[in-house]
Design a protein around this motif. Sequence first.
Motif, PDB file in Angstrom:
ATOM      1  N   LEU A   1       0.829  -1.116   0.067  1.00  0.00           N
ATOM      2  CA  LEU A   1      -0.121  -0.066  -0.005  1.00  0.00           C
ATOM      3  C   LEU A   1       0.740   1.350   0.186  1.00  0.00           C
ATOM      4  O   LEU A   1       0.738   2.204  -0.731  1.00  0.00           O
ATOM      5  CB  LEU A   1      -0.950   0.146   1.293  1.00  0.00           C
ATOM      6  CG  LEU A   1      -1.927  -1.076   1.314  1.00  0.00           C
ATOM      7  CD1 LEU A   1      -2.678  -0.996   2.494  1.00  0.00           C
ATOM      8  CD2 LEU A   1      -2.984  -0.883   0.018  1.00  0.00           C
ATOM      9  N   ASN A   2       2.089   1.148   0.857  1.00  0.00           N
ATOM     10  CA  ASN A   2       2.748   2.333   0.784  1.00  0.00           C
ATOM     11  C   ASN A   2       3.614   2.633  -0.357  1.00  0.00           C
ATOM     12  O   ASN A   2       3.956   3.908  -0.739  1.00  0.00           O
ATOM     13  CB  ASN A   2       3.837   2.095   1.964  1.00  0.00           C
ATOM     14  CG  ASN A   2       3.167   2.549   3.322  1.00  0.00           C
ATOM     15  OD1 ASN A   2       2.591   3.403   3.505  1.00  0.00           O
ATOM     16  ND2 ASN A   2       3.421   1.721   4.438  1.00  0.00           N
ATOM     17  N   LEU A   3       3.652   1.578  -1.432  1.00  0.00           N
ATOM     18  CA  LEU A   3       4.457   1.594  -2.321  1.00  0.00           C
ATOM     19  C   LEU A   3       3.569   2.527  -3.506  1.00  0.00           C
ATOM     20  O   LEU A   3       4.223   3.138  -4.291  1.00  0.00           O
ATOM     21  CB  LEU A   3       4.686   0.187  -3.014  1.00  0.00           C
ATOM     22  CG  LEU A   3       5.493   0.182  -4.201  1.00  0.00           C
ATOM     23  CD1 LEU A   3       6.956   0.708  -3.882  1.00  0.00           C
ATOM     24  CD2 LEU A   3       5.490  -1.415  -4.889  1.00  0.00           C
ATOM     25  N   VAL A   4       2.223   2.199  -3.417  1.00  0.00           N
ATOM     26  CA  VAL A   4       1.293   3.041  -4.171  1.00  0.00           C
ATOM     27  C   VAL A   4       0.729   4.427  -3.873  1.00  0.00           C
ATOM     28  O   VAL A   4       0.093   5.021  -4.505  1.00  0.00           O
ATOM     29  CB  VAL A   4       0.398   2.199  -4.673  1.00  0.00           C
ATOM     30  CG1 VAL A   4       0.636   0.798  -5.427  1.00  0.00           C
ATOM     31  CG2 VAL A   4      -0.715   1.625  -3.621  1.00  0.00           C
ATOM     32  N   LYS A   5       1.129   4.832  -2.756  1.00  0.00           N
ATOM     33  CA  LYS A   5       0.739   6.138  -2.211  1.00  0.00           C
ATOM     34  C   LYS A   5       0.732   7.359  -3.265  1.00  0.00           C
ATOM     35  O   LYS A   5      -0.153   8.074  -3.373  1.00  0.00           O
ATOM     36  CB  LYS A   5       1.392   6.624  -0.985  1.00  0.00           C
ATOM     37  CG  LYS A   5       0.902   6.106   0.395  1.00  0.00           C
ATOM     38  CD  LYS A   5       1.363   6.639   1.497  1.00  0.00           C
ATOM     39  CE  LYS A   5       0.650   6.321   2.944  1.00  0.00           C
ATOM     40  NZ  LYS A   5       1.407   7.050   3.964  1.00  0.00           N
ATOM     41  N   GLU A   6       2.086   7.417  -3.718  1.00  0.00           N
ATOM     42  CA  GLU A   6       2.197   8.654  -4.749  1.00  0.00           C
ATOM     43  C   GLU A   6       1.460   8.477  -5.853  1.00  0.00           C
ATOM     44  O   GLU A   6       1.016   9.493  -6.589  1.00  0.00           O
ATOM     45  CB  GLU A   6       3.830   8.527  -4.976  1.00  0.00           C
ATOM     46  CG  GLU A   6       4.643   9.257  -3.685  1.00  0.00           C
ATOM     47  CD  GLU A   6       4.176  10.546  -3.085  1.00  0.00           C
ATOM     48  OE1 GLU A   6       4.052  11.283  -4.236  1.00  0.00           O
ATOM     49  OE2 GLU A   6       3.987  10.701  -2.012  1.00  0.00           O
TER      50      GLU A   6
ATOM     51  N   ALA B   1      -1.424  11.353  -7.019  1.00  0.00           N
ATOM     52  CA  ALA B   1      -1.303  12.006  -8.464  1.00  0.00           C
ATOM     53  C   ALA B   1      -2.846  11.951  -9.056  1.00  0.00           C
ATOM     54  O   ALA B   1      -3.135  12.667  -9.725  1.00  0.00           O
ATOM     55  CB  ALA B   1      -0.576  11.197  -9.586  1.00  0.00           C
ATOM     56  N   LYS B   2      -3.705  11.247  -8.475  1.00  0.00           N
ATOM     57  CA  LYS B   2      -5.354  11.040  -9.057  1.00  0.00           C
ATOM     58  C   LYS B   2      -5.946  11.571  -7.722  1.00  0.00           C
ATOM     59  O   LYS B   2      -7.266  11.507  -7.821  1.00  0.00           O
ATOM     60  CB  LYS B   2      -5.517   9.626  -8.908  1.00  0.00           C
ATOM     61  CG  LYS B   2      -4.681   8.751 -10.258  1.00  0.00           C
ATOM     62  CD  LYS B   2      -5.438   7.410 -10.186  1.00  0.00           C
ATOM     63  CE  LYS B   2      -4.524   6.762 -11.386  1.00  0.00           C
ATOM     64  NZ  LYS B   2      -5.346   5.174 -11.443  1.00  0.00           N
ATOM     65  N   GLY B   3      -5.696  12.315  -7.071  1.00  0.00           N
ATOM     66  CA  GLY B   3      -6.235  13.278  -6.037  1.00  0.00           C
ATOM     67  C   GLY B   3      -6.915  12.078  -4.888  1.00  0.00           C
ATOM     68  O   GLY B   3      -7.632  12.743  -4.093  1.00  0.00           O
ATOM     69  N   ILE B   4      -5.957  11.255  -4.584  1.00  0.00           N
ATOM     70  CA  ILE B   4      -6.408  10.503  -3.330  1.00  0.00           C
ATOM     71  C   ILE B   4      -5.307  10.329  -2.270  1.00  0.00           C
ATOM     72  O   ILE B   4      -4.321  10.019  -2.905  1.00  0.00           O
ATOM     73  CB  ILE B   4      -6.772   8.906  -3.907  1.00  0.00           C
ATOM     74  CG1 ILE B   4      -7.999   8.905  -4.921  1.00  0.00           C
ATOM     75  CG2 ILE B   4      -7.112   8.040  -2.801  1.00  0.00           C
ATOM     76  CD1 ILE B   4      -8.309   7.589  -5.686  1.00  0.00           C
ATOM     77  N   ASP B   5      -5.703  10.733  -1.200  1.00  0.00           N
ATOM     78  CA  ASP B   5      -4.629  10.570  -0.134  1.00  0.00           C
ATOM     79  C   ASP B   5      -4.889   9.312   0.662  1.00  0.00           C
ATOM     80  O   ASP B   5      -5.723   9.134   1.272  1.00  0.00           O
ATOM     81  CB  ASP B   5      -4.917  11.886   0.876  1.00  0.00           C
ATOM     82  CG  ASP B   5      -4.131  11.699   2.227  1.00  0.00           C
ATOM     83  OD1 ASP B   5      -2.887  10.996   2.031  1.00  0.00           O
ATOM     84  OD2 ASP B   5      -4.447  12.190   3.168  1.00  0.00           O
TER      85      ASP B   5
ATOM     86  N   LYS C   1     -11.934   1.668  -6.818  1.00  0.00           N
ATOM     87  CA  LYS C   1     -11.431   1.132  -8.180  1.00  0.00           C
ATOM     88  C   LYS C   1      -9.723   1.635  -8.297  1.00  0.00           C
ATOM     89  O   LYS C   1      -9.129   1.001  -9.041  1.00  0.00           O
ATOM     90  CB  LYS C   1     -12.227   1.694  -9.125  1.00  0.00           C
ATOM     91  CG  LYS C   1     -13.622   0.830  -9.159  1.00  0.00           C
ATOM     92  CD  LYS C   1     -14.426   1.444 -10.197  1.00  0.00           C
ATOM     93  CE  LYS C   1     -15.914   0.771 -10.462  1.00  0.00           C
ATOM     94  NZ  LYS C   1     -16.794   1.187 -11.441  1.00  0.00           N
ATOM     95  N   ALA C   2      -9.592   2.842  -8.086  1.00  0.00           N
ATOM     96  CA  ALA C   2      -8.383   3.528  -8.175  1.00  0.00           C
ATOM     97  C   ALA C   2      -7.340   2.586  -7.519  1.00  0.00           C
ATOM     98  O   ALA C   2      -6.145   2.548  -7.775  1.00  0.00           O
ATOM     99  CB  ALA C   2      -8.331   5.025  -7.852  1.00  0.00           C
ATOM    100  N   LEU C   3      -7.314   2.261  -6.266  1.00  0.00           N
ATOM    101  CA  LEU C   3      -6.520   1.588  -5.327  1.00  0.00           C
ATOM    102  C   LEU C   3      -6.382   0.186  -5.817  1.00  0.00           C
ATOM    103  O   LEU C   3      -5.091  -0.004  -5.971  1.00  0.00           O
ATOM    104  CB  LEU C   3      -7.359   1.561  -3.968  1.00  0.00           C
ATOM    105  CG  LEU C   3      -6.389   0.411  -2.918  1.00  0.00           C
ATOM    106  CD1 LEU C   3      -5.203   1.096  -2.659  1.00  0.00           C
ATOM    107  CD2 LEU C   3      -7.454   0.110  -1.747  1.00  0.00           C
ATOM    108  N   ILE C   4      -7.388  -0.438  -6.417  1.00  0.00           N
ATOM    109  CA  ILE C   4      -7.036  -1.567  -6.932  1.00  0.00           C
ATOM    110  C   ILE C   4      -6.149  -1.756  -8.380  1.00  0.00           C
ATOM    111  O   ILE C   4      -5.324  -2.600  -8.490  1.00  0.00           O
ATOM    112  CB  ILE C   4      -8.418  -2.467  -7.393  1.00  0.00           C
ATOM    113  CG1 ILE C   4      -9.191  -2.612  -6.045  1.00  0.00           C
ATOM    114  CG2 ILE C   4      -8.329  -3.785  -7.896  1.00  0.00           C
ATOM    115  CD1 ILE C   4     -10.668  -3.078  -6.168  1.00  0.00           C
ATOM    116  N   GLU C   5      -6.558  -0.563  -9.345  1.00  0.00           N
ATOM    117  CA  GLU C   5      -5.786  -0.381 -10.321  1.00  0.00           C
ATOM    118  C   GLU C   5      -4.292  -0.195  -9.871  1.00  0.00           C
ATOM    119  O   GLU C   5      -3.415  -0.775 -10.526  1.00  0.00           O
ATOM    120  CB  GLU C   5      -6.362   0.624 -11.137  1.00  0.00           C
ATOM    121  CG  GLU C   5      -5.594   1.014 -12.453  1.00  0.00           C
ATOM    122  CD  GLU C   5      -6.228   1.994 -13.367  1.00  0.00           C
ATOM    123  OE1 GLU C   5      -5.577   2.391 -14.201  1.00  0.00           O
ATOM    124  OE2 GLU C   5      -7.350   2.754 -12.653  1.00  0.00           O
ATOM    125  N   ALA C   6      -4.170   0.638  -8.979  1.00  0.00           N
ATOM    126  CA  ALA C   6      -2.583   0.871  -8.569  1.00  0.00           C
ATOM    127  C   ALA C   6      -2.019  -0.208  -8.130  1.00  0.00           C
ATOM    128  O   ALA C   6      -0.714  -0.328  -8.180  1.00  0.00           O
ATOM    129  CB  ALA C   6      -2.638   1.795  -7.621  1.00  0.00           C
TER     130      ALA C   6
END
Length: 259
Positions: free
Chosen positions: A36-41, A45-49, A231-236
């Motif tokens: 999860l920490n790996l995909v934070k950035e 970039a998609k506006g999700i904190d 959905k964005a989390l899963i895609e990341a």
Amino acid sequence: MKKIIALAAIAFAATSVFAQTSLKVGATPEPHAAVLNLVKEDLKAKGIDLQVVEFTDYVTPNDAVEAGDIDANYFQHIPYLESFNKEKGYHLVNAAGIHVEPFALYSKKIKKIDDLKKKATIAIPNDPTNEGRALLLLQEAGLITLKEGAGITATPLDIKKNPKKLKFKEIEAASLPRVLGDVDAAVINGNYAIPAGLSAKKDGLFVEGSSSPYVNVIAVKAGNENKEEIKALIEAIKSEKVRNYISERYPNGEVVVVF
């Protein structure tokens, strides 16, 4: 004119900040929180904190999702999720399968499974499904035979044959690495074996097959699986970046992606 442009830029920046969506996801430390920490950035970039909330047990993260304290969690496999829902009357669903962590039997006292003595003590997880999963692993290893029909919810009471008269200690999964030296062997979950420096491939006396149905998933409360931020989390997570990270971080097959 310059002043107007400057004010417009400030206004735009403020709008961007306030437009950012917060996403709280619970996870056990490794590999879940690390992924999860790996995909934070990427999500930023998609506006999700993305806020990663770490847990060290298997109950609290599900309680938190059901209560709405966090948006999702990433730590459990499908049979555990289904069992938890049934037991608690919860409404958690599998939003996406991510990886498998093969179960393994470990020991600090013997080097191969044939050296396991009669009346040896084996520690197993005490939570539903993981206990059954451990016993199914021991059956696959030829150490015990379970009663017909005993499956993922099996307990030591379901053991039909126990040639070595093995004894079982039912221990909280998180504590299994710590008690390994006090027992003859222990069946340990991957996400607790890894931080303890245990490799299924290198250290396991017997390892679960790669066809394991115990896929670790992103879990959310029913109805939230189609939210854009989920959905964005899963895609990341389902990215080459994560695939390569897992491949490099766990070269001995401690974690196997399923996407």
